[in-house]
Design a protein around this motif. Sequence first.
Motif, short mmCIF file in Angstrom:
data_model
loop_
_atom_site.label_atom_id
_atom_site.label_comp_id
_atom_site.label_asym_id
_atom_site.label_seq_id
_atom_site.Cartn_x
_atom_site.Cartn_y
_atom_site.Cartn_z
N UNK A 1 0.80 -1.22 0.00
CA UNK A 1 0.00 0.00 0.00
C UNK A 1 0.84 1.28 0.00
N UNK A 2 2.17 1.15 0.04
CA UNK A 2 3.03 2.34 0.12
C UNK A 2 2.99 3.18 -1.15
N UNK A 3 2.64 2.59 -2.28
CA UNK A 3 2.62 3.36 -3.53
C UNK A 3 1.52 4.42 -3.53
N UNK A 4 0.49 4.24 -2.71
CA UNK A 4 -0.61 5.21 -2.65
C UNK A 4 -0.33 6.37 -1.69
N UNK A 5 0.77 6.32 -0.97
CA UNK A 5 1.07 7.36 0.00
C UNK A 5 1.57 8.65 -0.66
N UNK A 6 2.16 8.54 -1.81
CA UNK A 6 2.68 9.72 -2.50
C UNK A 6 3.96 10.25 -1.89
N UNK A 7 4.71 9.39 -1.24
CA UNK A 7 5.97 9.80 -0.63
C UNK A 7 7.14 9.46 -1.55
N UNK A 8 8.18 10.27 -1.46
CA UNK A 8 9.41 9.99 -2.18
C UNK A 8 10.47 9.48 -1.23
N UNK A 9 11.60 9.11 -1.78
CA UNK A 9 12.70 8.58 -0.97
C UNK A 9 13.18 9.59 0.07
N UNK A 10 13.36 10.88 -0.27
CA UNK A 10 13.83 11.83 0.76
C UNK A 10 12.86 11.97 1.93
N UNK A 11 11.56 11.94 1.64
CA UNK A 11 10.58 12.06 2.73
C UNK A 11 10.63 10.85 3.66
N UNK A 12 10.75 9.66 3.07
CA UNK A 12 10.83 8.44 3.88
C UNK A 12 12.11 8.43 4.70
N UNK A 13 13.21 8.88 4.11
CA UNK A 13 14.46 8.97 4.86
C UNK A 13 14.31 9.94 6.03
N UNK A 14 13.65 11.05 5.82
CA UNK A 14 13.44 12.03 6.87
C UNK A 14 12.58 11.43 8.00
N UNK A 15 11.52 10.72 7.62
CA UNK A 15 10.65 10.08 8.62
C UNK A 15 11.43 9.04 9.42
N UNK A 16 12.23 8.25 8.73
CA UNK A 16 13.02 7.22 9.42
C UNK A 16 14.05 7.86 10.36
N UNK A 17 14.63 8.98 9.95
CA UNK A 17 15.61 9.67 10.79
C UNK A 17 14.94 10.20 12.06
#
Length: 150
Positions: free
Chosen positions: A60-76
Amino acid sequence: MTGWDTGRMAELARPRQVTVACFVIMLGAVLVVLAAFDQIAALTSLDTRERIEDALAQPPADALGLGVPEVQRIMRVLAMVGAACATAMAVLGWHAMQQRSTSARLWLSVLAVPLFLTGIGTGGLMSSVVAAAAAMLWVQPARDWFDGIA
């Protein structure tokens, strides 16, 4: 009771359950902090980018509209919040064990919630173990020891 008798009641033997739980909290918290630093350092690696891209390409992650930088920021941010909670829990575990601090036990329980949730988000098993150890401080015989009941 005389003053001497109440002083003796204050020196209750610490149950083994409390000792084990506090050591698990302290050691586990240190491991969570080290894992968080490792995760933050690995966020910019090519392998991590590829894994994030693969995860974002699947439902279901494809429907979130997030890019790699946003996910990296969230993980950080999740790793830093988890590390902050774990650092505080390491200190509070010592106070709960050595000083029979009921406020330290309460704060351990409060901090266990965000630590557990950030662990789910970052894939950390140790954060769940630390949270479970904090919960052990609320069951018998630990509860009686913190309340000063023999």
